[in-house]
Design an enzyme around this catalytic site. Sequence first.
Site, PDB file in Angstrom:
ATOM      1  N   ASN A 102      11.225  39.227  13.961  1.00  0.00           N
ATOM      2  CA  ASN A 102      11.294  39.839  15.295  1.00  0.00           C
ATOM      3  C   ASN A 102      10.549  38.980  16.313  1.00  0.00           C
ATOM      4  O   ASN A 102       9.619  39.440  16.969  1.00  0.00           O
ATOM      5  CB  ASN A 102      10.694  41.251  15.260  1.00  0.00           C
ATOM      6  CG  ASN A 102      11.763  42.328  15.181  1.00  0.00           C
ATOM      7  OD1 ASN A 102      12.902  42.112  15.579  1.00  0.00           O
ATOM      8  ND2 ASN A 102      11.404  43.476  14.648  1.00  0.00           N
ATOM      9  N   SER A 128      19.143  43.971  12.223  1.00  0.00           N
ATOM     10  CA  SER A 128      18.796  45.382  12.352  1.00  0.00           C
ATOM     11  C   SER A 128      19.401  46.179  11.208  1.00  0.00           C
ATOM     12  O   SER A 128      20.570  46.013  10.877  1.00  0.00           O
ATOM     13  CB  SER A 128      19.291  45.952  13.684  1.00  0.00           C
ATOM     14  OG  SER A 128      18.983  47.331  13.753  1.00  0.00           O
ATOM     15  N   LYS A 182      18.770  41.270  19.995  1.00  0.00           N
ATOM     16  CA  LYS A 182      18.016  42.172  19.117  1.00  0.00           C
ATOM     17  C   LYS A 182      16.918  42.897  19.902  1.00  0.00           C
ATOM     18  O   LYS A 182      16.656  44.091  19.665  1.00  0.00           O
ATOM     19  CB  LYS A 182      17.391  41.370  17.973  1.00  0.00           C
ATOM     20  CG  LYS A 182      16.476  42.172  17.031  1.00  0.00           C
ATOM     21  CD  LYS A 182      17.190  43.373  16.412  1.00  0.00           C
ATOM     22  CE  LYS A 182      16.473  43.920  15.194  1.00  0.00           C
ATOM     23  NZ  LYS A 182      15.077  44.262  15.351  1.00  0.00           N
ATOM     24  N   HIS A 185      18.580  45.636  21.806  1.00  0.00           N
ATOM     25  CA  HIS A 185      18.926  46.658  20.806  1.00  0.00           C
ATOM     26  C   HIS A 185      17.737  47.580  20.561  1.00  0.00           C
ATOM     27  O   HIS A 185      17.859  48.806  20.573  1.00  0.00           O
ATOM     28  CB  HIS A 185      19.353  45.984  19.495  1.00  0.00           C
ATOM     29  CG  HIS A 185      19.388  46.901  18.304  1.00  0.00           C
ATOM     30  ND1 HIS A 185      18.242  47.341  17.658  1.00  0.00           N
ATOM     31  CD2 HIS A 185      20.423  47.465  17.640  1.00  0.00           C
ATOM     32  CE1 HIS A 185      18.572  48.135  16.656  1.00  0.00           C
ATOM     33  NE2 HIS A 185      19.890  48.232  16.627  1.00  0.00           N
ATOM     34  N   ASN A 186      16.564  46.988  20.369  1.00  0.00           N
ATOM     35  CA  ASN A 186      15.371  47.793  20.087  1.00  0.00           C
ATOM     36  C   ASN A 186      14.952  48.621  21.294  1.00  0.00           C
ATOM     37  O   ASN A 186      14.447  49.727  21.150  1.00  0.00           O
ATOM     38  CB  ASN A 186      14.227  46.892  19.629  1.00  0.00           C
ATOM     39  CG  ASN A 186      14.423  46.390  18.213  1.00  0.00           C
ATOM     40  OD1 ASN A 186      15.526  46.415  17.675  1.00  0.00           O
ATOM     41  ND2 ASN A 186      13.364  45.922  17.588  1.00  0.00           N
ATOM     42  N   GLU A 189      17.132  51.544  21.295  1.00  0.00           N
ATOM     43  CA  GLU A 189      16.650  52.375  20.179  1.00  0.00           C
ATOM     44  C   GLU A 189      15.466  53.236  20.609  1.00  0.00           C
ATOM     45  O   GLU A 189      15.422  54.446  20.329  1.00  0.00           O
ATOM     46  CB  GLU A 189      16.258  51.458  19.024  1.00  0.00           C
ATOM     47  CG  GLU A 189      15.650  52.121  17.809  1.00  0.00           C
ATOM     48  CD  GLU A 189      15.143  51.090  16.812  1.00  0.00           C
ATOM     49  OE1 GLU A 189      13.981  51.208  16.369  1.00  0.00           O
ATOM     50  OE2 GLU A 189      15.897  50.151  16.476  1.00  0.00           O
TER      51      GLU A 189
END
Length: 471
Positions: A102, A128, A182, A185-186, A189
Site C-alpha cells: 500500500n 484489494s 488503489k 478505491h480505499n 471504501e
Amino acid sequence: MKKSSFGIIGLGTMGGNFILNINDHGFSVAGYDKDKVKTDAINAERQTDLFKAYSDLPAFMDALETPRNIILLVPAGKIVDAVIDDLKPYWSENDVIIDCGNSHFTDTQRRVDELSGSGIHFMGMGISGGETGARYGASIMPGGDKEAHARIAPMLNAVCAKINGQPCTAYMGNGAAGHYVKMVHNGIEYAIMQTISECYHLMKVHAQMSHAEIQQTFEQWNKGRLQSFLIEITAAIFKQPDDLAEGLLIDAILDTAAQKGTGAWTTQDAANVASPIPSIDASVTQRILSSMRAQRQLAAQQFPSEASEVVVNKDAFIQQLEAALYSTCIICYAQGFQMLANASEEYKYNINLTSVASIWRGGCIIRAAMLEKIMQAYSQENDLKNIMLNDFFAKELKDAKEGFKTIVSLAFSAGIPVPVLSVSLNYYLSYHSTWLPANLIQAQRDFFGAHTYQRNDREGTFHTNWNQTIH
C-alpha cells in the site's frame, strides 16, 4: 530445480497467500523472506518442482529466470526502498520489480523516476481483497511500465478474481496509476463503510431496532440494488456470537475505528487535483473523531443527548433509509471516479475508467452490483464528467431524493450524527444547483484583499474600491 518465472519477496500473510495462488495456477514461483520460520513453513506446505522459498537473497535471485519478475509484498515506506537497494547488486537488464504494497503514489512515482534509464522496469500494483483475495483471487490494479505489464499480464489474468469469466485486472495507466487507483478505491471504501455505520446508528438508536431486525434488513438489502460485499458482511456481523461473553460480538467491540492512511491520502490529494470528495473527507474525519473516545465521554457530560423520537412507521423508515444509503453509495462512487479522471489528466496517467469499474466488480472490498452500471455508463460515454449525469443514475437519484432528504432531516431532529449521509446530500444538491452563493465569496475576497472578481454580464476581471467603513 528448474528456475522460477516469478519471485515474491515478503512471505507474510499477503505474500504467503499470493505465492500459493500463483503456484496453484501452474506458474513456477520462488519466495524470499529473511525470516527462516516463514520460508520453512511455506516449503513444508508446498513441495513441487514449481515452488521453493528461500531465506538467502543471492540463492533466491539465482533461482529466478532472467530477465526476472520480482513481486514485493513488504510494508510500504522505507522498507520498499531498502529492499530495492538490497536487490541492486544482483539485478540484471530488463528485470521487473513490482511493488504490491500500500505505497503512497508519490513514493511510487519517485521510484519509477529513479529507476528510469537503469534498465530495470518498475511497477506499482494495487491489490484489494485482503488475505482471502491474495489466496483465491483479488482485484489487481497494475500501473507503470507498460512493457513490463505485458510480460506479467498472463499470470495476473490467471490469479485475479473473475466476473462472468472476465479477469478483475487491467493495466491502469502510466507512472503511479496503479497505486493511485488503489488509494481512491480505499477512499471510497472508507465512505461507504461510514455510511453503513450511520444507517446502523439510526436503526439502533432512532428506530430502536433489535439486532435481529437490523441483520434481516441488511440481508434483505443485499438481495436488491444495494448488493455488495460490504452489505453482505454487515449482515453476517449481526449474527456473530461473542466467544468470550454472552450476546453478539458487535456489542463488545469498542466504538473506535483505526485507519492506515490511505483514506487520508485520498483526502489530501483531492485538493491538488481540484476534485470535491466531501463524502470521503467526512468519513476520514469521523474515524479520527471516533478515536477521540475519552474526549467524547467528557463532552457527553457537557452536552447530554436528548431522547430520540420513536419511529412510528418502521417499514416506511427502512424504505427511506435504503434510499438514502443507495443514493450515498452512488455519490461516493461518483466522487471517486471523478477524482480518478481529474488525477489522470493532472498526472498524465491515462486511466481508463471503464476498466477501473470493470475490475472493481469482483475481488475487491468495494465490489458491488452498482459497478456493472458504472462500467456501462463509462463504456457508453468515454468523457462522462460524473456518473450522476448518466441517465440511469440521474433517475435513480431523483427517485430516491425525498427519502434521502427525510432521513437526513430525521437524523438531525433526533440529534444523531450522520456526517457522510448529510454531506453526500449537500454534494448532490450543490452539484445540480444552477446558482450557488459564491458571488458573495468573490466580493468578500475583493473587499479585504483586492483579489478581484468576475462578472456575470461581461468578460474580464474586475476590482472595486469598496465602501471602506469597517475599522
